[in-house]
Design an enzyme around this catalytic site. Structure first.
Site, short mmCIF file in Angstrom:
data_model
loop_
_atom_site.label_atom_id
_atom_site.label_comp_id
_atom_site.label_asym_id
_atom_site.label_seq_id
_atom_site.Cartn_x
_atom_site.Cartn_y
_atom_site.Cartn_z
CE LYS A 61 20.81 18.19 8.02
NZ LYS A 61 21.81 17.37 8.47
N GLY A 216 20.85 6.03 13.79
CA GLY A 216 21.15 7.04 13.70
C GLY A 216 20.02 7.86 14.88
#
Ligand code: ATR
Length: 260
Positions: A61, A216
């Site tokens: 990321k 999540g």
């Protein structure tokens, strides 16, 4: 047919492909979304440039940023991206993790006026920190490695945290591990973990000790919905995305049982 993908070091069990595919199908969009597991993405950049868009996950990321042509302003502040759109041959980076997580928190509690312990200091943690900071200034980041938490105003290392995790109203685990043992009363507290597969010891301990434990899944759907909106400028079918994720999860379980 448009082509999308998820880039990460091990995305074989990711629910993103089934989630996005279900949405494409529901909206009669001709597009494919595939998981792309690689140890190093640099060699496959020419392939990624042929896609219409892709998501990025652990551990790329932050490192992918310098390989993109542009990133939107908010991502410059965050220092991480999770969504890329190919705009006329230019790869442009965005981040939907922060807004996706914020929406999932807002589904269960009010983030303002709470003491927050954000666990981890990777790309997801940075995006969440940035999003929550707009509504709450009391965020402490907890991590293993000191040099990685310098982006945060308040921080603590696990070795100094000890049992003081009980002083926080909201705990958020953004690491791929169970960060520490929860063994004290956590009644009235919220414990989030951005992981969405089962066998989550951290959430089990949180729940056993009285906290509301949230995995999540909701963040997965919300960040995915925003990614779809960036790619198509349309509202996705979130119900189809959720059902796609559930079907993907059942497939992962089925595959792991048949491997035994
Ligand atoms: P991202 O959020 O970018 O997907 P990640 O690679 O999944 O990132 O996770 C990075 C975070 O998980 C970091 O906080 C990292 O801790 P360090 O900064 O100390 O490396 C944490 N992390 C990953 N593996 C860990 C482990 N085995 N023990 C403790 N923390 C770990």
């Amino acid at each position: 047919m448009k082509k999308f993908g998820l880039l990460g070091s091990d995305v074989s069990k990711s629910l993103s492909p089934s989630m996005h595919t279900a949405n494409f199908k529901s909206l009669s969009i001709e597009a494919a979304y595939k998981a792309i597991s690689v140890s190093d993405f640099k060699a496959i950049m020419p392939y990624l440039r042929k896609l219409d868009g892709f998501n990025v996950t652990t551990p790329f990321k932050e490192t992918i940023i310098e390989y993109l042509d542009e990133i939107n302003n908010e991502c410059i502040e965050i220092g991480a991206i999770n969504t890329v759109k190919n705009i006329n041959g230019k790869l442009v980076g965005f981040n939907t993790d922060g807004i996706g997580f914020l929406e999932s928190v807002n589904e269960v509690c009010d983030i303002t006026n709470k003491k927050v312990l954000l666990i981890g200091a990777g790309g997801a943690a940075k995006a969440i920190y940035h999003a929550l900071k707009k509504f709450n200034d009391d965020i402490t980041v907890c991590n293993r490695t000191a040099k990685n938490i310098l982006f945060a105003d308040e921080y603590i290392l696990y070795k100094d945290l000890k049992d003081s995790y009980t002083e926080y109203d909201i705990l958020i685990n953004t690491t791929p591990i169970d960060p520490f043992e929860i063994k004290h009363d956590m009644s009235g507290k919220y414990v989030f973990d951005i992981r969405y597969h089962t066998n989550n010891v951290f959430l089990e301990q949180a729940s056993k000790n009285g906290a509301k434990a949230i995995n999540g899944v909701s963040m997965l759907i919300n960040q995915g919905a925003h990614a779809f909106n960036i790619w198509y400028g349309k509202t996705p079918d979130k119900k189809a995305m959720y059902q796609g994720a559930v079907n993907g999860f059942l497939k992962v379980v089925e595959d792991s049982v048949s491997e035994q």
